[in-house]
Design a protein around this motif. Structure first.
Motif, mmCIF file in Angstrom:
data_model
loop_
_atom_site.group_PDB
_atom_site.id
_atom_site.type_symbol
_atom_site.label_atom_id
_atom_site.label_comp_id
_atom_site.label_asym_id
_atom_site.label_seq_id
_atom_site.Cartn_x
_atom_site.Cartn_y
_atom_site.Cartn_z
ATOM 1 N N MET A 1 0.826 -1.202 0.000
ATOM 2 C CA MET A 1 0.000 0.000 0.000
ATOM 3 C C MET A 1 0.867 1.262 0.000
ATOM 4 N N MET A 2 2.016 1.183 0.661
ATOM 5 C CA MET A 2 2.916 2.329 0.684
ATOM 6 C C MET A 2 3.378 2.666 -0.732
ATOM 7 N N LEU A 3 3.593 1.638 -1.554
ATOM 8 C CA LEU A 3 4.033 1.847 -2.928
ATOM 9 C C LEU A 3 2.974 2.579 -3.735
ATOM 10 N N PHE A 4 1.707 2.154 -3.612
ATOM 11 C CA PHE A 4 0.627 2.791 -4.348
ATOM 12 C C PHE A 4 0.399 4.231 -3.864
ATOM 13 N N LYS A 5 0.533 4.453 -2.568
ATOM 14 C CA LYS A 5 0.343 5.792 -2.026
ATOM 15 C C LYS A 5 1.422 6.734 -2.537
ATOM 16 N N ALA A 6 2.656 6.250 -2.571
ATOM 17 C CA ALA A 6 3.742 7.075 -3.094
ATOM 18 C C ALA A 6 3.534 7.389 -4.573
ATOM 19 N N ALA A 7 3.028 6.407 -5.336
ATOM 20 C CA ALA A 7 2.760 6.645 -6.763
ATOM 21 C C ALA A 7 1.625 7.636 -6.953
ATOM 22 N N LEU A 14 10.822 7.990 -4.345
ATOM 23 C CA LEU A 14 10.505 7.039 -3.284
ATOM 24 C C LEU A 14 10.037 5.714 -3.864
ATOM 25 N N VAL A 15 9.224 5.788 -4.943
ATOM 26 C CA VAL A 15 8.762 4.564 -5.597
ATOM 27 C C VAL A 15 9.949 3.756 -6.104
ATOM 28 N N LYS A 49 12.780 6.438 -15.641
ATOM 29 C CA LYS A 49 13.639 5.659 -14.750
ATOM 30 C C LYS A 49 12.823 4.690 -13.897
ATOM 31 N N VAL A 50 11.655 5.131 -13.432
ATOM 32 C CA VAL A 50 10.799 4.261 -12.618
ATOM 33 C C VAL A 50 10.260 3.122 -13.462
#
Length: 607
Positions: A1-7, A14-15, A49-50
């Motif tokens: 969930m942290m990944l989706f929130k950062a995106a 951060l991602v 890059k991501v």
């Protein structure tokens, strides 16, 4: 969930750090809020890059399809891969992402319809987005792989038409590129290889299973890979271009322009060829029917390459009387030189074989000469600087069209009783007045009177008993000879310049004077004015050197440096005007030399 929130917050750095730590399988999870994977979200708004980091960590993310049902903007889209999401924002920010994803995205079947992201409705939408992003190389690759898409567009199955979209994008073609003079010099030397990475990417296998032994390639086929800027080859300039000139931002941008131009023309040729091969002659005539706006729209927008390709592939467009009249009217009104010359050449070749030469007359009695007598639309006049230039260009068009009409046809009257010449005079009287004012203002501001001062530096020898009495003291110096020659040239050129500008100022200003007479006088006036200014500075520098050269050794250098400043300022301000006048006066920039005798054939029923 942290990944989706950062995106969601677009914290892509951060991602990228989270992706380095996350296991590959975790990246395949979907966001419960919108049913999208992190790859979909990155493809839509993320950085290159991501996206590359995600693919390197889990190559199968490019094949993941997500059913979008929770967001309004994607409510009508079904199973979509990240490539489609990148295409949505490609015109704004995601071109690099799209160029990277396309070669490494395999075909993937939609379980509900059997279509994939390059076929059916999704394929049509993808093509529309790619055209908006000027990624014509990818569109060409898709059209070659799925010719049914092109056929559906012409048969009315789809509401999106490649040709119609291309016709409304003249800025993607060379004919409307508006290159600067140095860009026009370099442009022909740049080579663009059409075998770009878009067409040589990973083979697309139609399956929905992961290939464990041969996973999708990541960056080898990408347009951002090593071969992206190696499309120029074959000569010494290309070698230098690849290794050195591409480091210059302006050269790199020019290469990008030519790449877009080349791919756009290749796409148009492919689509027109498909149109010629997939539908019969009757459907083609229906597609280009006289009351259709297809070619008229292309001519109006100035997409010359599209119109020329259609005329080459479908010769009946040049010989159909009803359609020919409408096309000629649009071409002349929009002042498109290339298309008009092409149609004249086609009719000339046809007339040699058939002997059927026709002057088209519409229902109001207007011939093509009457169309040429109309004032050009403002969008065609504004690019031409100066009212006199505009008047000359209008005269060139009128005389050019007049040259392909029989002499007796030039005096035909329309239903209002007006000849084409009368029509031209009435429509251009205001422009002619503006042109007269422009010429007088320009000649008046450029007039420079130069009084040659023959008080020679150092004076003359005053010895009544000597044979050298009255001879300049510094006669034997080379710098004195430079002074004498420059002084004489300054006098002669200045007087010539004044006389030429005076002739321009006192001219009669008839219509035909704008064609060449006034221009020739202005060319001579500007040329001699430049010579007079340059020679004045040379004579002054020579005088300065003679008088102070021995005492101040730096004097000649200082004079040379400061003397170049006004010459350069004059060159930068007046040289473009001078070149424009020379080109428009002595070079045939409107029509090629051609005459087409005509036999009158009226058809009042035509519009």
């Amino acid at each position: 969930m942290m990944l989706f929130k950062a995106a969601k917050e677009e914290q892509w750095m951060l991602v990228e750090e989270i992706v380095k730590l996350a296991p590959p399988e975790a990246l395949e999870f979907t966001n419960p809020e919108n049913n999208l994977t992190i790859q979909h979200m990155a493809a839509r708004r993320g950085t290159i890059k991501v996206v590359m980091a995600l693919v390197n960590k889990n190559p199968y993310l490019t094949q993941t399809q997500c059913m979008t049902t929770n967001t309004d903007e994607f409510v009508n889209y079904r199973y979509m891969v990240p490539l489609n999401f990148a295409a949505v924002n490609a015109p704004f920010s995601q071109k690099q992402v799209l160029e990277y994803l396309y070669p490494i995205t395999r075909d993937h079947m939609d379980p509900a319809t059997g279509d994939n992201h390059l076929n059916g409705e999704d394929g049509v939408l993808l093509i529309a987005w790619l055209i908006e992003a000027d990624l014509y190389g990818i569109v060409l690759s898709i059209c070659r792989q799925y010719p049914v898409l092109v056929k559906d567009m012409f048969s009315g199955v789809s509401d999106e038409f490649i040709l119609e979209r291309m016709m409304k994008r003249p800025f993607t073609f060379l004919s409307r590129a508006n290159l600067m003079w140095w860009e026009r010099c370099i442009y022909p030397l740049i080579e663009v290889d059409l075998d770009c990475p878009h067409a040589t990417g990973v083979s697309r296998e139609k399956n929905t299973k992961k290939d464990e032994e041969n996973p999708p390639e990541t960056s080898k086929g990408s347009a951002l890979g090593e071969g992206f800027w190696t499309n120029c080859k074959g000569n010494i300039f290309s070698f230098s271009f690849r290794h050195y000139l591409m480091l210059v931002p302006h050269i790199k941008a020019l290469y990008g322009k030519k790449r877009v131009h080349t791919e756009a023309v290749a796409l148009v040729k492919h689509v027109v060829t498909c149109l010629n091969e997939t539908i019969d002659k009757e459907q083609q005539r229906k597609y280009f029917r006289p009351n259709s706006s297809i070619l008229y729209t292309a001519i109006k927008y100035g997409t010359t390459e599209v119109v020329l390709e259609c005329l080459r592939t479908f010769p009946f467009l040049c010989h159909n009387m009803n359609l020919n009249l409408k096309i000629n009217k649009a071409i002349i009104q929009e002042r498109n030189v290339s298309i008009f010359n092409f149609m004249c050449k086609q009719k000339e070749m046809a007339n040699r074989n058939t002997g059927d030469r026709v002057t088209y007359v519409d229902s109001n009695g207007n011939t093509i000469l009457h169309y040429a007598a109309m004032l050009a639309p403002p969008r065609q006049l504004y690019p031409v600087s100066g009212a006199a230039f505009q008047m000359q260009r209008e005269l060139q068009w009128f005389k050019g069209v007049e040259s392909i009409v029989l002499q007796e046809d030039r005096y035909l009257r329309n239903k209002q009783g007006h000849t084409a010449q009368f029509f031209f005079t009435g429509n251009h009287k205001d422009l002619m007045k503006e042109g007269e004012k422009w010429m007088k203002d320009t000649s008046g501001s450029s007039t420079v009177a130069f009084a040659a001062a023959f008080t020679v530096p150092g004076g003359n020898i005053s010895d009544n008993g000597s044979s050298n009495n009255g001879v300049p003291v510094f006669l034997d110096k080379k710098s004195f000879m430079v002074f004498a020659i420059a002084d004489a040239l300054a006098l002669f050129s200045s007087i010539t310049s004044v006389l030429m500008f005076l002739a321009v100022y006192t001219s009669r200003y008839f219509e035909d004077d704008f064609l060449k007479s006034l221009r020739r006088k202005m060319v001579i006036g500007l040329a001699t004015l430049f010579v007079s200014m340059a020679t004045i500075l040379v004579s002054f520098g020579a005088t300065f050197t003679i008088v102070l050269g021995k005492r101040f050794l730096w004097a000649p250098i200082a004079v040379a440096i400061f003397g170049c400043v006004p010459v350069q300022l004059f060159s930068f301000s007046q040289f473009p005007l001078f070149i424009g006048i020379v080109r428009s006066t002595f070079w045939r920039i409107v029509f090629s030399k051609r005459k087409l005798p005509n036999i009158i054939k009226r058809d009042p029923s035509r519009e």
